[in-house]
Design a protein around this motif. Structure first.
Motif, PDB file in Angstrom:
ATOM      1  N   ASP A 140     -10.776   5.098  -4.800  1.00 41.61           N
ATOM      2  CA  ASP A 140     -10.166   3.822  -4.409  1.00 41.61           C
ATOM      3  C   ASP A 140      -9.452   3.930  -3.061  1.00 41.61           C
ATOM      4  OD1 ASP A 140      -9.239   3.363  -7.840  1.00 41.61           O
ATOM      5  OD2 ASP A 140     -10.903   2.402  -6.779  1.00 41.61           O
ATOM      6  N   THR A 141      -9.358   5.125  -2.535  1.00 44.82           N
ATOM      7  CA  THR A 141      -8.707   5.320  -1.248  1.00 44.82           C
ATOM      8  C   THR A 141      -9.428   4.551  -0.152  1.00 44.82           C
ATOM      9  OG1 THR A 141      -7.850   7.502  -1.849  1.00 44.82           O
ATOM     10  CG2 THR A 141      -8.107   7.034   0.498  1.00 44.82           C
ATOM     11  N   ALA A 142      -8.687   3.710   0.559  1.00 46.16           N
ATOM     12  CA  ALA A 142      -9.275   2.866   1.601  1.00 46.16           C
ATOM     13  C   ALA A 142      -8.164   2.046   2.238  1.00 46.16           C
ATOM     14  CB  ALA A 142     -10.332   1.928   1.019  1.00 46.16           C
ATOM     15  N   ARG A 152     -12.065  -3.760   0.912  1.00 46.81           N
ATOM     16  CA  ARG A 152     -11.557  -2.452   1.301  1.00 46.81           C
ATOM     17  C   ARG A 152     -12.569  -1.751   2.191  1.00 46.81           C
ATOM     18  NH1 ARG A 152     -11.576   0.529  -4.637  1.00 46.81           N
ATOM     19  NH2 ARG A 152     -13.852   0.774  -4.847  1.00 46.81           N
ATOM     20  N   HIS A 153     -12.045  -0.867   3.017  1.00 45.95           N
ATOM     21  CA  HIS A 153     -12.882  -0.155   3.971  1.00 45.95           C
ATOM     22  C   HIS A 153     -12.453   1.303   3.981  1.00 45.95           C
ATOM     23  CE1 HIS A 153     -14.720  -0.075   8.293  1.00 45.95           C
ATOM     24  NE2 HIS A 153     -15.442   0.574   7.390  1.00 45.95           N
ATOM     25  N   ALA A 154     -13.336   2.142   3.502  1.00 43.62           N
ATOM     26  CA  ALA A 154     -13.092   3.581   3.495  1.00 43.62           C
ATOM     27  C   ALA A 154     -13.841   4.232   4.658  1.00 43.62           C
ATOM     28  CB  ALA A 154     -13.548   4.189   2.173  1.00 43.62           C
ATOM     29  N   PRO A 155     -13.342   5.341   5.164  1.00 45.14           N
ATOM     30  CA  PRO A 155     -14.014   6.014   6.283  1.00 45.14           C
ATOM     31  C   PRO A 155     -15.459   6.353   5.951  1.00 45.14           C
ATOM     32  CG  PRO A 155     -11.839   6.940   5.933  1.00 45.14           C
ATOM     33  CD  PRO A 155     -12.093   6.017   4.782  1.00 45.14           C
ATOM     34  N   GLY A 156     -16.344   6.008   6.874  1.00 48.96           N
ATOM     35  CA  GLY A 156     -17.754   6.317   6.689  1.00 48.96           C
ATOM     36  C   GLY A 156     -18.498   5.364   5.781  1.00 48.96           C
ATOM     37  N   LYS A 157     -17.810   4.343   5.301  1.00 53.58           N
ATOM     38  CA  LYS A 157     -18.447   3.369   4.403  1.00 53.58           C
ATOM     39  C   LYS A 157     -18.322   1.970   4.986  1.00 53.58           C
ATOM     40  CE  LYS A 157     -17.588   5.921   0.118  1.00 53.58           C
ATOM     41  NZ  LYS A 157     -17.024   5.834  -1.268  1.00 53.58           N
ATOM     42  N   GLU A 158     -19.134   1.071   4.480  1.00 56.40           N
ATOM     43  CA  GLU A 158     -19.040  -0.324   4.898  1.00 56.40           C
ATOM     44  C   GLU A 158     -17.879  -1.003   4.181  1.00 56.40           C
ATOM     45  OE1 GLU A 158     -23.769  -1.143   5.890  1.00 56.40           O
ATOM     46  OE2 GLU A 158     -22.704  -2.356   4.401  1.00 56.40           O
ATOM     47  N   GLN A 216      -4.057  -7.670   8.409  1.00 51.21           N
ATOM     48  CA  GLN A 216      -4.173  -6.477   9.237  1.00 51.21           C
ATOM     49  C   GLN A 216      -4.552  -5.245   8.424  1.00 51.21           C
ATOM     50  OE1 GLN A 216      -1.369  -7.580   8.031  1.00 51.21           O
ATOM     51  NE2 GLN A 216      -0.331  -5.746   7.250  1.00 51.21           N
ATOM     52  N   GLY A 217      -4.455  -5.343   7.125  1.00 54.21           N
ATOM     53  CA  GLY A 217      -4.831  -4.227   6.256  1.00 54.21           C
ATOM     54  C   GLY A 217      -3.648  -3.373   5.852  1.00 54.21           C
ATOM     55  N   THR A 218      -3.765  -2.747   4.697  1.00 59.36           N
ATOM     56  CA  THR A 218      -2.745  -1.829   4.205  1.00 59.36           C
ATOM     57  C   THR A 218      -3.446  -0.625   3.582  1.00 59.36           C
ATOM     58  OG1 THR A 218      -0.744  -1.621   2.839  1.00 59.36           O
ATOM     59  CG2 THR A 218      -2.517  -2.973   1.945  1.00 59.36           C
ATOM     60  N   GLN A 219      -2.953   0.556   3.910  1.00 58.10           N
ATOM     61  CA  GLN A 219      -3.594   1.791   3.465  1.00 58.10           C
ATOM     62  C   GLN A 219      -3.215   2.109   2.025  1.00 58.10           C
ATOM     63  OE1 GLN A 219      -5.725   4.094   5.247  1.00 58.10           O
ATOM     64  NE2 GLN A 219      -5.936   4.946   3.166  1.00 58.10           N
ATOM     65  N   VAL A 220      -4.224   2.434   1.236  1.00 53.99           N
ATOM     66  CA  VAL A 220      -4.026   2.935  -0.124  1.00 53.99           C
ATOM     67  C   VAL A 220      -4.668   4.315  -0.201  1.00 53.99           C
ATOM     68  CG1 VAL A 220      -4.644   2.648  -2.550  1.00 53.99           C
ATOM     69  CG2 VAL A 220      -3.920   0.664  -1.194  1.00 53.99           C
ATOM     70  N   THR A 221      -3.886   5.287  -0.601  1.00 55.91           N
ATOM     71  CA  THR A 221      -4.375   6.652  -0.726  1.00 55.91           C
ATOM     72  C   THR A 221      -4.100   7.134  -2.143  1.00 55.91           C
ATOM     73  OG1 THR A 221      -3.931   7.090   1.611  1.00 55.91           O
ATOM     74  CG2 THR A 221      -4.279   8.996   0.174  1.00 55.91           C
ATOM     75  N   VAL A 222      -5.143   7.585  -2.817  1.00 54.85           N
ATOM     76  CA  VAL A 222      -5.017   8.063  -4.195  1.00 54.85           C
ATOM     77  C   VAL A 222      -5.347   9.547  -4.208  1.00 54.85           C
ATOM     78  CG1 VAL A 222      -5.727   7.770  -6.582  1.00 54.85           C
ATOM     79  CG2 VAL A 222      -5.699   5.792  -5.032  1.00 54.85           C
ATOM     80  N   SER A 223      -4.386  10.329  -4.644  1.00 53.56           N
ATOM     81  CA  SER A 223      -4.587  11.779  -4.694  1.00 53.56           C
ATOM     82  C   SER A 223      -5.042  12.201  -6.079  1.00 53.56           C
ATOM     83  CB  SER A 223      -3.291  12.490  -4.324  1.00 53.56           C
ATOM     84  OG  SER A 223      -2.273  12.183  -5.267  1.00 53.56           O
ATOM     85  N   SER A 224      -5.830  13.258  -6.114  1.00 58.56           N
ATOM     86  CA  SER A 224      -6.359  13.736  -7.404  1.00 58.56           C
ATOM     87  C   SER A 224      -5.425  14.739  -8.048  1.00 58.56           C
ATOM     88  CB  SER A 224      -7.725  14.363  -7.181  1.00 58.56           C
ATOM     89  OG  SER A 224      -7.629  15.420  -6.241  1.00 58.56           O
ATOM     90  N   GLY A 229       0.824  -1.197   0.000  1.00 65.85           N
ATOM     91  CA  GLY A 229       0.000   0.000   0.000  1.00 65.85           C
ATOM     92  C   GLY A 229       0.863   1.254   0.000  1.00 65.85           C
ATOM     93  N   GLY A 230       0.208   2.386  -0.151  1.00 67.35           N
ATOM     94  CA  GLY A 230       0.930   3.649  -0.136  1.00 67.35           C
ATOM     95  C   GLY A 230       0.144   4.727  -0.821  1.00 67.35           C
ATOM     96  N   LEU A 231       0.869   5.730  -1.265  1.00 67.31           N
ATOM     97  CA  LEU A 231       0.261   6.884  -1.915  1.00 67.31           C
ATOM     98  C   LEU A 231       0.487   6.813  -3.416  1.00 67.31           C
ATOM     99  CD1 LEU A 231      -1.068   9.717  -1.653  1.00 67.31           C
ATOM    100  CD2 LEU A 231       1.251  10.630  -1.394  1.00 67.31           C
ATOM    101  N   ALA A 232      -0.563   7.051  -4.174  1.00 71.61           N
ATOM    102  CA  ALA A 232      -0.461   7.083  -5.628  1.00 71.61           C
ATOM    103  C   ALA A 232      -1.277   8.249  -6.159  1.00 71.61           C
ATOM    104  CB  ALA A 232      -0.960   5.766  -6.232  1.00 71.61           C
ATOM    105  N   GLN A 233      -0.922   8.699  -7.321  1.00 68.13           N
ATOM    106  CA  GLN A 233      -1.704   9.746  -7.976  1.00 68.13           C
ATOM    107  C   GLN A 233      -2.815   9.113  -8.799  1.00 68.13           C
ATOM    108  OE1 GLN A 233       1.081  12.180 -10.213  1.00 68.13           O
ATOM    109  NE2 GLN A 233       1.298  13.574  -8.465  1.00 68.13           N
TER     110      GLN A 233
END
Length: 124
Positions: A90-92, A38-44, A116-124, A9-13
């Protein structure tokens, strides 16, 4: 029993790619149906993709179809999620899951083992 450890996981554009890996312990990896959720904040928690045990079939959520692929290497006890054309939505936190069921399940409740999960963050 199987233990799962995700990585990659990590940060991607937006428009970029990431590959997640899930390494499993145990000697019977090939007998497990593997999935990614995947689990995003505020979502199932949401089904992303799965790869069933024999017969081997793949399933994808409509939101990722055509962009994500799932594969496994039984010699390395590892399942992969290749994520292309990433979008901010796709951020979750992405979780690897395993179960000895034969068929697919879209429900996280049907998978017995979790990483345990891995964070994926996609920036716009």
């Amino acid at each position: 029993q199987v233990q799962l450890v995700e990585s990659g996981g990590g940060l991607a554009q937006a428009g970029g790619s990431l590959r997640l890996s899930c390494a499993a312990s145990g000697h019977t990896f090939s007998s497990y149906t593997m999935a990614w959720f995947r689990h995003a904040p505020g979502k199932e928690r949401e089904f992303v993709a799965s790869l069933t045990r024999i017969p081997s079939s793949t399933y994808f959520a409509d939101s990722v179809k055509g962009r994500f692929t799932i594969s496994r290497d039984n010699t390395k006890n590892t399942v992969y999620l290749q994520m292309n054309s990433l979008k901010p939505e796709d951020t979750a936190v992405y979780y690897c899951a395993a179960d000895q069921r034969y068929g697919n399940s879209w429900s996280w409740r049907d998978y017995r083992y979790w990483g345990q999960g891995t964070q994926v963050t996609v920036s716009s």
